[in-house]
Enzyme design. Structure first.
Site, short mmCIF file in Angstrom:
data_model
loop_
_atom_site.label_atom_id
_atom_site.label_comp_id
_atom_site.label_asym_id
_atom_site.label_seq_id
_atom_site.Cartn_x
_atom_site.Cartn_y
_atom_site.Cartn_z
N LYS A 1 104.64 12.33 32.48
CA LYS A 1 105.37 11.79 31.34
C LYS A 1 104.56 11.98 30.06
O LYS A 1 105.09 12.41 29.03
CB LYS A 1 105.67 10.30 31.54
CG LYS A 1 106.83 10.05 32.50
CD LYS A 1 106.94 8.60 32.89
CE LYS A 1 108.03 8.44 33.96
NZ LYS A 1 108.04 7.12 34.61
N GLN B 1 105.82 1.22 34.16
CA GLN B 1 106.02 1.94 35.42
C GLN B 1 106.21 0.93 36.56
O GLN B 1 105.37 0.05 36.77
CB GLN B 1 104.80 2.83 35.69
CG GLN B 1 104.93 3.74 36.89
CD GLN B 1 105.97 4.84 36.71
OE1 GLN B 1 106.06 5.47 35.66
NE2 GLN B 1 106.76 5.07 37.73
N ASP C 1 113.92 2.76 29.28
CA ASP C 1 114.39 2.86 30.66
C ASP C 1 115.84 2.37 30.79
O ASP C 1 116.50 2.63 31.79
CB ASP C 1 113.51 1.98 31.58
CG ASP C 1 112.52 2.81 32.39
OD1 ASP C 1 112.79 4.02 32.59
OD2 ASP C 1 111.50 2.25 32.81
#
Ligand code: NDP
Length: 296
Positions: free
Chosen positions: A54, A98, A121
């Site tokens: 990422k 995460q 997200d």
């Protein structure tokens, strides 16, 4: 193989290039550099690889990447105070924590502490609600990436029968909502669905997000259907040496029946990170009032 292979790797590269061009324009016209903060708690090897990828792709798109690697022993209140700082930081436009988090930290409390505008997200309840209500909101990356692939492969999907196998909050449910918003007739199947093969066979668009290696067989698929395999499953190689990654769909059987199909790896996976960059870019546009490029 008769099905057309849906090239998620190629599509994700194209999307990342488009985002890089749009980011360059944003810098020029609005003097702002999109910034993505990624928070990793603990040493989980798979999460470490995701975070590294990422960060690399964020920088390649011309964005700023802020990595926060925290010890497994961090307390929930320490993590919440880091998120509060990131919420207030004008250089940070997107925040990603995460998952999974260690058991002593309440994942829900952490997700809800992220400012909805920076929740790239799309897991914050405000964004979930907005997506369901069709009032904008940040769309979770994996369903967004899957939808882009479906639209590129099928074109107009209005009126198609879509079956989503899996009803998780991060893939199955938002995927179904997106297909509904694009005027499909949507069925969600799950572990309690009887006669699941015959339900799957009604699908013009079949999305498998289950986490069971090669569960969806060739005879579950309507001839000519578009098959999107979200699953990522690590299984032992037939040789007994090492592991390979397979999807939730039995690829070789399915590709004899489907009209088009995503491979694993190289299908939905690469689109997920590209869509994370897209969501960070969109969050930045919103924060400065810039008109965004069309994502699809
Ligand atoms: P979850 O475990 O959260 O959800 C799995 C879903 O599958 C549940 O709704 C469950 O039903 C359903 N299910 C389980 N067994 C069966 C069965 N035998 N028949 C029908 N349905 C079943 O998984 P996620 O949604 O998080 O992930 C799904 C897969 O996608 C995983 O392989 C994951 O690794 C992968 N993934 C890939 C991403 C990518 O970037 N490509 C990103 C995120 C996930 P029930 O609710 O009834 O228990």
């Amino acid at each position: 193989m008769t099905a057309i292979l849906i090239d998620g790797k190629g599509a994700s590269q194209k999307l990342r290039e488009e985002i890089a061009t749009a980011v360059a324009r944003l810098k020029l016209e609005h003097a702002v550099t999109p910034g993505l903060a990624v928070v990793l708690v603990g040493e989980d090897p798979a999460s470490q690889i995701y975070v590294k990828n990422k960060a690399r792709q964020t920088l390649e798109a011309g964005m700023a990447s802020f990595e926060h690697r925290l010890a497994e022993t961090i307390t929930e209140s320490e993590l919440l105070s880091l998120i509060a700082k990131l919420n207030a930081d004008p250089n940070v436009h997107g925040i990603l924590v995460q998952l999974p988090l260690p058991a002593h930290i309440d994942e829900k409390a952490v997700i809800e502490s992220i400012a909805p505008g920076k929740d790239v997200d799309g897991f914050h309840p405000e964004n979930v609600g907005r997506v369901v209500a069709g009032e904008g909101g940040v769309v979770p990356c994996t369903p967004l990436g899957s939808l882009i692939l479906i639209k590129q492969a099928v074109g107009d999907i209005a009126g198609k029968n879509a079956v989503v196998i899996g009803r998780s909050n991060i893939v199955g449910k938002p995927m179904a909502q997106l297909l509904l918003a694009h005027h499909c007739t949507v069925t969600i199947a799950h572990s309690r669905t009887p006669e699941i093969a015959s339900v799957a066979r009604t699908a013009d668009i079949l999305v498998a997000a289950v986490g069971r290696p090669e569960m969806v067989k060739g005879d579950w698929i309507k001839p000519g259907a578009c098959v999107i395999d979200v699953g990522i499953n690590r299984v032992a190689k037939e040789s007994g040496e090492g592991y390979k990654v397979v999807g939730d769909v039995a690829f070789s059987e399915a590709s004899e029946v489907a009209g088009c199909i995503t491979p694993v790896p190289g299908g939905v996976g690469p689109m997920t990170i590209a869509c994370l960059l897209a969501n960070t870019y969109l969050a930045t546009c919103r924060s400065v009032g810039a008109p965004p490029m069309e994502i699809f």
